[in-house]
Structure formats: C-alpha cells, structure tokens
Design a protein around this motif. Sequence first.
Motif, PDB file in Angstrom:
ATOM      1  N   MET A   1       0.833  -1.212   0.000  1.00 43.44           N
ATOM      2  CA  MET A   1       0.000   0.000   0.000  1.00 43.44           C
ATOM      3  C   MET A   1       0.863   1.255   0.000  1.00 43.44           C
ATOM      4  O   MET A   1       0.597   2.214  -0.744  1.00 43.44           O
ATOM      5  CB  MET A   1      -0.926  -0.023   1.216  1.00 43.44           C
ATOM      6  CG  MET A   1      -1.913   1.111   1.286  1.00 43.44           C
ATOM      7  SD  MET A   1      -3.144   0.843   2.592  1.00 43.44           S
ATOM      8  CE  MET A   1      -2.106   0.889   4.074  1.00 43.44           C
ATOM      9  N   VAL A   2       1.905   1.260   0.823  1.00 44.02           N
ATOM     10  CA  VAL A   2       2.809   2.420   0.886  1.00 44.02           C
ATOM     11  C   VAL A   2       3.534   2.610  -0.444  1.00 44.02           C
ATOM     12  O   VAL A   2       3.692   3.746  -0.923  1.00 44.02           O
ATOM     13  CB  VAL A   2       3.817   2.250   2.037  1.00 44.02           C
ATOM     14  CG1 VAL A   2       4.898   3.330   1.973  1.00 44.02           C
ATOM     15  CG2 VAL A   2       3.105   2.299   3.387  1.00 44.02           C
ATOM     16  N   GLU A   3       3.953   1.523  -1.063  1.00 46.22           N
ATOM     17  CA  GLU A   3       4.666   1.626  -2.344  1.00 46.22           C
ATOM     18  C   GLU A   3       3.753   2.153  -3.442  1.00 46.22           C
ATOM     19  O   GLU A   3       4.184   2.909  -4.316  1.00 46.22           O
ATOM     20  CB  GLU A   3       5.246   0.263  -2.725  1.00 46.22           C
ATOM     21  CG  GLU A   3       6.428  -0.140  -1.842  1.00 46.22           C
ATOM     22  CD  GLU A   3       6.921  -1.548  -2.129  1.00 46.22           C
ATOM     23  OE1 GLU A   3       6.185  -2.311  -2.809  1.00 46.22           O
ATOM     24  OE2 GLU A   3       8.026  -1.886  -1.660  1.00 46.22           O
ATOM     25  N   HIS A   4       2.469   1.758  -3.409  1.00 49.67           N
ATOM     26  CA  HIS A   4       1.508   2.329  -4.364  1.00 49.67           C
ATOM     27  C   HIS A   4       1.370   3.840  -4.146  1.00 49.67           C
ATOM     28  O   HIS A   4       1.292   4.607  -5.116  1.00 49.67           O
ATOM     29  CB  HIS A   4       0.149   1.657  -4.220  1.00 49.67           C
ATOM     30  CG  HIS A   4       0.064   0.290  -4.837  1.00 49.67           C
ATOM     31  ND1 HIS A   4       0.530   0.020  -6.099  1.00 49.67           N
ATOM     32  CD2 HIS A   4      -0.432  -0.888  -4.351  1.00 49.67           C
ATOM     33  CE1 HIS A   4       0.329  -1.257  -6.378  1.00 49.67           C
ATOM     34  NE2 HIS A   4      -0.254  -1.842  -5.335  1.00 49.67           N
ATOM     35  N   CYS A   5       1.339   4.257  -2.876  1.00 52.04           N
ATOM     36  CA  CYS A   5       1.267   5.693  -2.585  1.00 52.04           C
ATOM     37  C   CYS A   5       2.506   6.413  -3.105  1.00 52.04           C
ATOM     38  O   CYS A   5       2.418   7.527  -3.653  1.00 52.04           O
ATOM     39  CB  CYS A   5       1.125   5.911  -1.079  1.00 52.04           C
ATOM     40  SG  CYS A   5      -0.452   5.405  -0.385  1.00 52.04           S
ATOM     41  N   GLN A   6       3.642   5.782  -2.924  1.00 50.54           N
ATOM     42  CA  GLN A   6       4.895   6.373  -3.381  1.00 50.54           C
ATOM     43  C   GLN A   6       4.870   6.602  -4.902  1.00 50.54           C
ATOM     44  O   GLN A   6       5.444   7.574  -5.405  1.00 50.54           O
ATOM     45  CB  GLN A   6       6.061   5.462  -3.003  1.00 50.54           C
ATOM     46  CG  GLN A   6       7.439   6.061  -3.257  1.00 50.54           C
ATOM     47  CD  GLN A   6       8.544   5.083  -2.886  1.00 50.54           C
ATOM     48  OE1 GLN A   6       8.279   3.929  -2.544  1.00 50.54           O
ATOM     49  NE2 GLN A   6       9.779   5.543  -2.940  1.00 50.54           N
ATOM     50  N   LYS A   7       4.185   5.701  -5.626  1.00 52.88           N
ATOM     51  CA  LYS A   7       4.104   5.809  -7.096  1.00 52.88           C
ATOM     52  C   LYS A   7       2.853   6.588  -7.537  1.00 52.88           C
ATOM     53  O   LYS A   7       2.544   6.613  -8.730  1.00 52.88           O
ATOM     54  CB  LYS A   7       4.069   4.410  -7.703  1.00 52.88           C
ATOM     55  CG  LYS A   7       5.307   3.576  -7.409  1.00 52.88           C
ATOM     56  CD  LYS A   7       5.131   2.138  -7.911  1.00 52.88           C
ATOM     57  CE  LYS A   7       6.318   1.275  -7.541  1.00 52.88           C
ATOM     58  NZ  LYS A   7       6.109  -0.155  -7.945  1.00 52.88           N
TER      59      LYS A   7
ATOM     60  N   SER B   1       8.555   3.974   8.712  1.00 55.00           N
ATOM     61  CA  SER B   1       9.767   4.265   9.490  1.00 55.00           C
ATOM     62  C   SER B   1      10.917   3.347   9.097  1.00 55.00           C
ATOM     63  O   SER B   1      12.088   3.754   9.141  1.00 55.00           O
ATOM     64  CB  SER B   1       9.484   4.112  10.986  1.00 55.00           C
ATOM     65  OG  SER B   1       8.479   5.001  11.399  1.00 55.00           O
ATOM     66  N   ASN B   2      10.591   2.106   8.717  1.00 56.05           N
ATOM     67  CA  ASN B   2      11.639   1.125   8.414  1.00 56.05           C
ATOM     68  C   ASN B   2      11.833   0.892   6.916  1.00 56.05           C
ATOM     69  O   ASN B   2      12.569  -0.011   6.535  1.00 56.05           O
ATOM     70  CB  ASN B   2      11.299  -0.213   9.089  1.00 56.05           C
ATOM     71  CG  ASN B   2      11.222  -0.084  10.600  1.00 56.05           C
ATOM     72  OD1 ASN B   2      12.024   0.609  11.203  1.00 56.05           O
ATOM     73  ND2 ASN B   2      10.243  -0.735  11.204  1.00 56.05           N
ATOM     74  N   HIS B   3      11.173   1.703   6.092  1.00 54.94           N
ATOM     75  CA  HIS B   3      11.251   1.531   4.636  1.00 54.94           C
ATOM     76  C   HIS B   3      12.575   2.105   4.142  1.00 54.94           C
ATOM     77  O   HIS B   3      12.761   3.311   4.063  1.00 54.94           O
ATOM     78  CB  HIS B   3      10.077   2.236   3.962  1.00 54.94           C
ATOM     79  CG  HIS B   3       9.778   1.728   2.582  1.00 54.94           C
ATOM     80  ND1 HIS B   3      10.760   1.496   1.638  1.00 54.94           N
ATOM     81  CD2 HIS B   3       8.605   1.385   1.978  1.00 54.94           C
ATOM     82  CE1 HIS B   3      10.201   1.066   0.526  1.00 54.94           C
ATOM     83  NE2 HIS B   3       8.895   0.974   0.706  1.00 54.94           N
ATOM     84  N   SER B   4      13.498   1.223   3.792  1.00 57.52           N
ATOM     85  CA  SER B   4      14.856   1.664   3.458  1.00 57.52           C
ATOM     86  C   SER B   4      14.950   2.377   2.123  1.00 57.52           C
ATOM     87  O   SER B   4      15.905   3.125   1.885  1.00 57.52           O
ATOM     88  CB  SER B   4      15.803   0.456   3.452  1.00 57.52           C
ATOM     89  OG  SER B   4      15.355  -0.526   2.526  1.00 57.52           O
ATOM     90  N   THR B   5      13.977   2.165   1.216  1.00 55.77           N
ATOM     91  CA  THR B   5      14.081   2.761  -0.116  1.00 55.77           C
ATOM     92  C   THR B   5      13.434   4.138  -0.216  1.00 55.77           C
ATOM     93  O   THR B   5      13.561   4.803  -1.241  1.00 55.77           O
ATOM     94  CB  THR B   5      13.436   1.832  -1.171  1.00 55.77           C
ATOM     95  OG1 THR B   5      12.038   1.685  -0.890  1.00 55.77           O
ATOM     96  CG2 THR B   5      14.111   0.470  -1.163  1.00 55.77           C
TER      97      THR B   5
END
Length: 323
Positions: free
Chosen positions: A233-239, A271-275
């Motif tokens: 879900m967070v990665e979709h938001c990032q894109k 918080s822990n998303h390294s990318t």
Amino acid sequence: MQSPWIEKHRPKFLEDVVGNTDIVSRLKVIARHGNVSNLILAGPPGTGKTTTIHCLARHLLGKSMSQAVLELNASDERGIDVVRSKIKSFAQRKVTLPPGTHKLVILDEADAMTPPAQQALRRIMELYSTTTRFALACNMSSKIIEPIQSRCAILRFSKLSPPDVGERVRKVLITEGISFDDEAIDVLADISDGDMRVALNAAQAASVVHSHLTQRNVLEVSDIPHPRAVMTMVEHCQKSELDEALFVLKDLWKQGFCAEDIVKSVFRVVSNHSTLEEVVMLHFLKIVGQTHCRIIRGHDNFVQLAGMIAAMAIKDMEFVPEG
C-alpha cells in the motif's frame, strides 16, 4: 499448567538483561561497589525497568533479598496510607544485611502515586536515607514531584531494538523446543515495538497452536495487518497509484482490522522503509501522525484512513526542505 514465558524466562542477573547497555553497564559498576543511590527508572513498558532493578537487588543482597526488599505496585497501592503504613514500617524494620548494603523499596508504576503520597514518600526518603534505598519505576518521570527527582539518579530506558528483541525471542524458543522460521522472529520483533513482553506473549500464544512458528501463524495470533500488504500500500502511494493503494486498504478493512492497527502498521512500515527518500518518509510520517490524532478524536475511521492514503499519494507535498 504452563507458566507465562515473560516470568519463566525473566533475567536473573544483569548480564542477562537485553538492551539499554549503557544503563546496565552503570548498574554493574554500582553492583560491584555496593553503594546504590535512590533511583528513578523511566521509560516505555516492557523495556526491562523492573527486571533490571530485581537483578541489581539480587546481586547486592543475595539470600537477604526476601527480607530486605519491599515491592509495591503504585498503580494499585498509591495512596498516602500505603506510604505511611507499609513503606514506613519496612524502613523502620531492622534487617541483617551484607556490609555496605541497604534495604530496598521497589515502587512499580510510581508515576501513578497521588501527590500527597509522593510528599509523604519524600519525607520517608529523608528520614531513613542511612538504611533504605528507593527504586521508582515509571513511564514518565515528569509525573514524579521535583523533590523526589532531586534525590534520585534518573535512568532513562529506551525501547528495545528489533535485533535485541529477536535475539531474546530466538533463545526462548530454542529453550522451549519450538522450531521457527527466521521470518517469524522478524515479525515478532517488528510487532513488539520495543516491548519484550509483547514479543514473548505473541510467541507463546502462537506456540500453543502451532509446533512450528512461521510469519503467517504469528500474524494470526497477533491480529495485526500483514506487513507485506501494508508495504504494498505504501509503495503504491509512493508511485501515486491511488486506486491500487485504496484497494489494499479496503481489503485490510474487510479483514476486520481497526483504524488504529492500520495506522500503527503504516507508521512502522514507513519508518523502516529503506528505499524511501528522507523527505518522502518525513512527509508520510507527518500525514500518518495527523490521521492518528483525528482517529483518536473520534472522527470517521475509514474516511480518515482513505484521506491518509490520498494525501500520501499526492505528488505535490506541502513542504519542501530549504537548500
């Protein structure tokens, strides 16, 4: 009947305490010299405050510990009568102790004591300073009155790191003869949020149902959203893929997770998303924090979660760092 692992595997010596190495090192020096001062141990739950002071008392007092230690939970016994009766009578009692040591009063949840009780405690600390020492464990030292704070050395405990939690849980599972995957240990360390009790309770609950711990069965007993789903879900938001992110959110909501569970999981993942770039991570965390505040105030939970996802998916952030 099986005893709780948090009690069965509670450290007995300072060498066994996990995390907060600076504080433990200081207490080891105190243990060697024997002259302990009054202490305030402040920090989040499950970080080893009470356990650590028990280990210190065991080292200093040895076999005399049963007679020379008074332990009270101030959240239950927090009134002035308890201070005047139990604590004062214990301080007046004569006990044969090893040379250079003192009786010890351990007050757990000391920040729950009423102001009058704290004032009475301050007076007792003055009168019996030659024979008795006090160790006050609390979540917030600011709720302890200044006269007591000035008479104590304050030790501030921080949340345990995931590697520290994972290492201890791994040892406990091996001792209990429970097999496990590395992913299960990672999940237990993640959901604990620095609280060892949470990790051990979740591990024990999973072990009752399953002889082999995996990421999936740990998440089942912990009842938290799957980190991979939240990560997606967070990665979709990032894109800026809003529809896809909302689809994941709706799926989590249908599974029955409450808004606070989802918000806290998003916070941990971000918080822990390294990318994630630092500016993006800070922007996401700001949105998550604002959403959490609105949910606590009682606003429509799903609407707030959908608004959080939409705000995270917007490319034009509200702030851009200078320079």
